[in-house]
Scaffold this motif. Structure first.
Motif, mmCIF file in Angstrom:
data_model
loop_
_atom_site.group_PDB
_atom_site.id
_atom_site.type_symbol
_atom_site.label_atom_id
_atom_site.label_comp_id
_atom_site.label_asym_id
_atom_site.label_seq_id
_atom_site.Cartn_x
_atom_site.Cartn_y
_atom_site.Cartn_z
ATOM 1 N N SER A 162 0.824 -1.203 0.000
ATOM 2 C CA SER A 162 0.000 0.000 0.000
ATOM 3 C C SER A 162 0.862 1.258 0.000
ATOM 4 O O SER A 162 0.564 2.240 -0.691
ATOM 5 C CB SER A 162 -0.927 0.006 1.225
ATOM 6 N N GLY A 212 0.969 4.020 -2.918
ATOM 7 C CA GLY A 212 0.725 5.425 -2.664
ATOM 8 C C GLY A 212 1.836 6.318 -3.172
ATOM 9 O O GLY A 212 1.586 7.382 -3.757
ATOM 10 N N ALA A 266 1.720 6.449 -6.965
ATOM 11 C CA ALA A 266 0.654 7.361 -7.395
ATOM 12 C C ALA A 266 1.080 8.812 -7.229
ATOM 13 O O ALA A 266 0.781 9.672 -8.061
ATOM 14 C CB ALA A 266 -0.621 7.080 -6.596
ATOM 15 N N ASN A 319 -1.046 11.306 -9.404
ATOM 16 C CA ASN A 319 -2.401 10.902 -8.998
ATOM 17 C C ASN A 319 -2.551 11.163 -7.497
ATOM 18 O O ASN A 319 -2.485 10.247 -6.670
ATOM 19 C CB ASN A 319 -2.649 9.431 -9.322
ATOM 20 N N TYR A 320 -2.744 12.429 -7.137
ATOM 21 C CA TYR A 320 -2.654 12.824 -5.744
ATOM 22 C C TYR A 320 -3.803 12.284 -4.896
ATOM 23 O O TYR A 320 -3.598 11.900 -3.743
ATOM 24 C CB TYR A 320 -2.579 14.350 -5.651
ATOM 25 N N HIS A 321 -4.994 12.245 -5.457
ATOM 26 C CA HIS A 321 -6.126 11.727 -4.679
ATOM 27 C C HIS A 321 -5.963 10.233 -4.413
ATOM 28 O O HIS A 321 -6.281 9.743 -3.330
ATOM 29 C CB HIS A 321 -7.432 12.010 -5.422
ATOM 30 N N THR A 322 -5.449 9.508 -5.387
ATOM 31 C CA THR A 322 -5.157 8.085 -5.165
ATOM 32 C C THR A 322 -4.080 7.925 -4.111
ATOM 33 O O THR A 322 -4.160 7.037 -3.242
ATOM 34 C CB THR A 322 -4.708 7.431 -6.482
ATOM 35 N N ALA A 323 -3.057 8.764 -4.175
ATOM 36 C CA ALA A 323 -1.977 8.697 -3.186
ATOM 37 C C ALA A 323 -2.504 8.956 -1.784
ATOM 38 O O ALA A 323 -2.132 8.261 -0.821
ATOM 39 C CB ALA A 323 -0.892 9.706 -3.548
ATOM 40 N N THR A 353 -5.547 8.471 -0.696
ATOM 41 C CA THR A 353 -6.357 7.317 -0.291
ATOM 42 C C THR A 353 -5.483 6.171 0.206
ATOM 43 O O THR A 353 -5.818 5.492 1.190
ATOM 44 C CB THR A 353 -7.227 6.840 -1.469
ATOM 45 N N GLN A 354 -4.358 5.936 -0.460
ATOM 46 C CA GLN A 354 -3.469 4.836 -0.088
ATOM 47 C C GLN A 354 -2.655 5.149 1.165
ATOM 48 O O GLN A 354 -2.387 4.252 1.989
ATOM 49 C CB GLN A 354 -2.513 4.532 -1.252
#
Length: 765
Positions: free
Chosen positions: A8, A12, A15, A20-24, A26-27
């Motif tokens: 994970s 993150g 990402a 991909n900041y929103h994915t990062a 989230t992770q």
């Protein structure tokens, strides 16, 4: 750490690197709140600070920094303290006043530790920030922030286990990099972070390249230039004599009936011999070129002076004569005929916008072109084309000043003809121009041991050129006329330089690195793909066991349907198919003639029917491509301004994909007669610059250059090639006036004309 936590964390951070900041977020958030593994938690929290700041959630980033200050890890405390300082500080008005006219401003580097590059150089490398103007609203605050760097040296994707205890190297991620935007109603500056990947302290020489192909190409370029000039001269001589024949009391000149080949060849050889001094005079008169002393260069780059002196001593030749142009756009070029007569010319903008080691790398690139066979040939091309371009420029100015219709029309014809001749002469050196830059890059890296500095220099030059075009609102005369010898082309800089800070360089360059058909789209380009050049420089860096400035992800599995490419080149593919068709016709005729069924010898005895078959094949290919090239534009599938970065980053698209777009922005370009062929039309959107292609429609009284500087809406087809562009369908102003571009109509006319002409030749011989 447990495998799921490690995976994970890795996901993150990957990402985050990819933007991909929103994915990062989230992770990383679950890991950051997990106190069972303090090391992973700290790593995740550092990543979250970056992700929050770069996605616009600055209050969250500040709160997390305040929490990290209380950490038991001293290095984390120091990093968080500096990050908090830069997140909360306001814009310094004194630094704002020091902005350079080209859009670059010095980057405060005082809080950073000394990098390996700085240690090797007597002067701290300059950082720079590109400020890009947006037309309306501020772009997303997530843009313009650096990638999270670790001290991994093997892969762009860094596993959690690859992180050391100190989490992050201070030079790799300075807290100042967290600040990427300053809110402003009219402009939105974006900071471009540079990894400052290190240089080699000791390096092995690279394997010497095979110079035979480049030498043969230089000879071929000279032959092509000679042939084009001879044909133009013969045409001019023929026209003059025909005019003299028509006029009363005058006789044609017998001298003009002679073959001019020998005389022209002698003139070209003489021009090569005196090219350094003639170019000195032309550049001084046209563009105010002047001498650059070593003392002045030393104030900008001490390393560049050392590189010039050391390389010249090693080669046992004098230091090249240094010149400078008062241009804001960053360019450099070399001309001369022999190593001892070589000149290296830089612009003022290049010295102001590049760091010490980057200037040295660029001068090394200029040194790499000295001693090659193509140096006198390229100097000759520049010497021949500059006066022609000057004629185009002067005729345009004279025509725009005149209010008399006949004089303005005459100047329009002269300017258009001169520009066409300039393009024709420049076209003889396109292949040579592309190949020589690959060799120059290699030599520059070997001279300095610093391929990463050259990578940064090339990217910064693209950014500076795009900023100059955006500021002037057109392509300057100097940029276009000197483009052939510059290391970075102005057209390839439009999208790359203006989109910087909104998507990562790695994302933009994916098309140039991994699209399997990319090199086919450079045939009419004066410069090779920057992505290809950077990949070669990265290979040199890896060969010397250096971390690379850019982490270009391997995309060897990328697939593009070959049917799409075949449809893309259908008109040109129709030409060899025309040969096949002509062969079948000839065999059929021979068969029916042998069987005494039909005698068509009166048509096919001179083989002119082959030309008809080629035209028919070209016409069929054009017809097959029209529907795919110009599909109907429907509102549901139209892409808008905010999608432009994604369109540029898609590595699998081809021009034939014809993506429907509707973009709003400012129309840039030269106005008046100088743009009567619409060769300089650019759309400045809120996300970047993009080239426009327009075809005049029949009966239109308004031309696009009449709207230069106005805010317009462009509807058309976006095409991703070596130079991204938009084929215009309509241009519309805010008050509702519309210009229609006739790309499909002219393509159809071309196909019908080729078909009719081919059929006529085929049937009549």
């Amino acid at each position: 750490m447990p495998s799921h936590v490690e995976s994970s964390l890795e996901a993150g951070l990957v990402a985050l690197k990819q933007g991909n900041y929103h994915t990062a977020i989230t992770q990383l958030e679950p890991i950051a709140s997990n106190q069972d593994n303090l090391k992973a938690s700290l790593q995740a929290q550092v990543g979250l600070v970056m992700a929050y700041a770069r996605s616009g959630e600055v209050p969250k980033a500040i709160a997390l920094c305040e929490h990290l200050i209380e950490s038991n890890n001293q290095q984390v405390q120091e990093w968080a303290t500096r990050a908090l300082e830069h997140l909360t500080k306001r814009k310094n008005p004194e630094k704002s006043a020091k902005k350079i006219a080209t859009g670059f401003v010095a980057f405060d580097n005082s809080s950073q530790d000394s990098s390996p590059v700085a240690a090797a150089s007597p002067q701290q490398p300059k950082q720079s920030v590109l400020e890009t103007n947006t037309a309306n609203s501020a772009a997303s605050p997530s843009n313009g922030f650096p990638d999270l760097e670790t001290n991994t040296t093997t892969s762009p994707t860094t596993a959690a286990s690859d992180f050391p205890d100190n989490l992050i190297e201070a030079p790799a991620v300075p807290p100042s990099a967290l600040i990427g935007t300053n809110s402003n109603a009219k402009t939105e500056p974006f900071s471009i972070y540079w990894r400052q990947a290190r240089r080699a302290k000791v390096w092995q020489p690279l394997r010497k390249p095979n110079l035979i192909p480049s030498r043969l190409l230089a000879v071929g370029t000279f032959i092509a230039l000679f042939w084009i000039l001879r044909e133009i001269l013969k045409l001019a001589m023929s026209i003059i004599n025909q005019i003299l024949v028509k006029l009363p009391f005058l006789e044609p000149l017998q001298l003009l009936y002679h073959d001019p080949s020998i005389g022209l060849l002698l003139v070209l050889v003489l021009l090569i011999a005196v090219s350094p001094w003639l170019l000195d005079r032309l550049l001084a008169n046209f563009y105010s070129q002047r001498q650059l002393t070593k003392e002045v260069l030393h104030t900008y780059s001490r390393e560049a002076v050392r590189v010039l002196q050391r390389t010249s001593q090693q080669k046992r030749r004098p230091v090249p004569k240094l010149q400078i142009l008062p241009m804001a756009a960053p360019i450099i070029f070399t001309y001369g005929n022999l190593p001892r007569t070589a000149r290296i010319v830089v612009s003022q903008g290049l010295l102001e916008q590049l760091a010490d080691d980057e200037i040295a790398a660029i001068y090394a690139l200029g040194l790499g072109q000295i001693g090659r066979w193509d140096l006198p040939v390229m100097s000759l091309v520049l010497l021949v084309t500059l006066p022609v371009y000057r004629l185009y420029q002067q005729a345009s100015v004279w025509g725009d000043r005149s209010k008399q219709g006949i004089w303005r029309w005459t100047m329009t014809v002269i300017a258009s003809f001169a520009y066409g001749v300039w393009c024709l002469l420049t076209g003889t050196a396109l292949l040579n121009s592309r190949l020589r830059l690959y060799h120059s890059d290699r030599t520059a890296a070997e001279i300095t041991g610093n391929p990463n500095a050259l990578i940064r220099a090339l990217l910064k030059m693209a950014m500076g050129i795009a900023a100059d075009i955006a500021k002037l609102e057109h392509t300057s005369w100097q940029l276009e006329s000197l483009n052939l010898l510059a290391p970075v082309g102005y057209q390839q800089s439009l999208a790359l330089g203006s989109i910087a800070g909104r998507i990562s360089f790695e994302s933009f360059l994916m098309w140039e690195n991994f699209n399997p058909y990319r090199r086919w789209f450079t045939i009419n380009n004066s410069h090779p793909l920057i992505g290809d050049r950077i990949e070669r420089l990265c290979q040199i860096a890896r060969h010397w066991h250096l971390e690379t400035e850019l982490h270009l992800t391997n995309q060897q599995s990328l697939k593009v349907k070959p049917q799409s490419f075949l449809l893309q080149i259908a008109p040109w593919l129709g030409i060899p198919l025309g040969f096949v068709f002509a062969g079948l016709i000839w065999l059929t005729w021979q068969l029916v003639f042998a069987l005494k069924l039909l005698n068509l010898k009166w048509i096919y005895q001179d083989w002119s029917f082959v030309t008809g078959c080629l035209l028919i094949g070209f016409s069929i290919g054009t017809v097959m491509r029209i529907n795919s090239f110009f599909p109907d534009i429907r509102g549901a599938t139209v892409q808008t301004d905010d999608q432009l970065p994604n369109l540029l980053a898609n590595p699998s698209t081809l021009p034939i994909d014809s993506i429907s777009v509707c973009l709003v922005g400012k129309l840039l370009g030269r106005s008046g007669i100088s743009n009567c062929l619409t060769q300089d039309l650019i759309l400045q959107t809120s996300t970047g610059l993009v080239k426009l292609h327009h075809m005049y429609g029949l009966g239109q009284s308004v031309n696009p250059q009449d709207w230069i500087g106005r805010r317009i809406t462009v509807t058309g087809w976006f095409r991703r090639g070596a130079t991204p562009w938009i084929d215009i369908q309509t241009l519309e102003t805010q008050n509702g006036k519309t210009i229609h571009s006739s790309h499909p109509i002219w393509s159809t006319i071309l196909a019908v004309a080729a078909q009719a002409w081919g059929a006529y030749i085929f049937l009549t011989g």
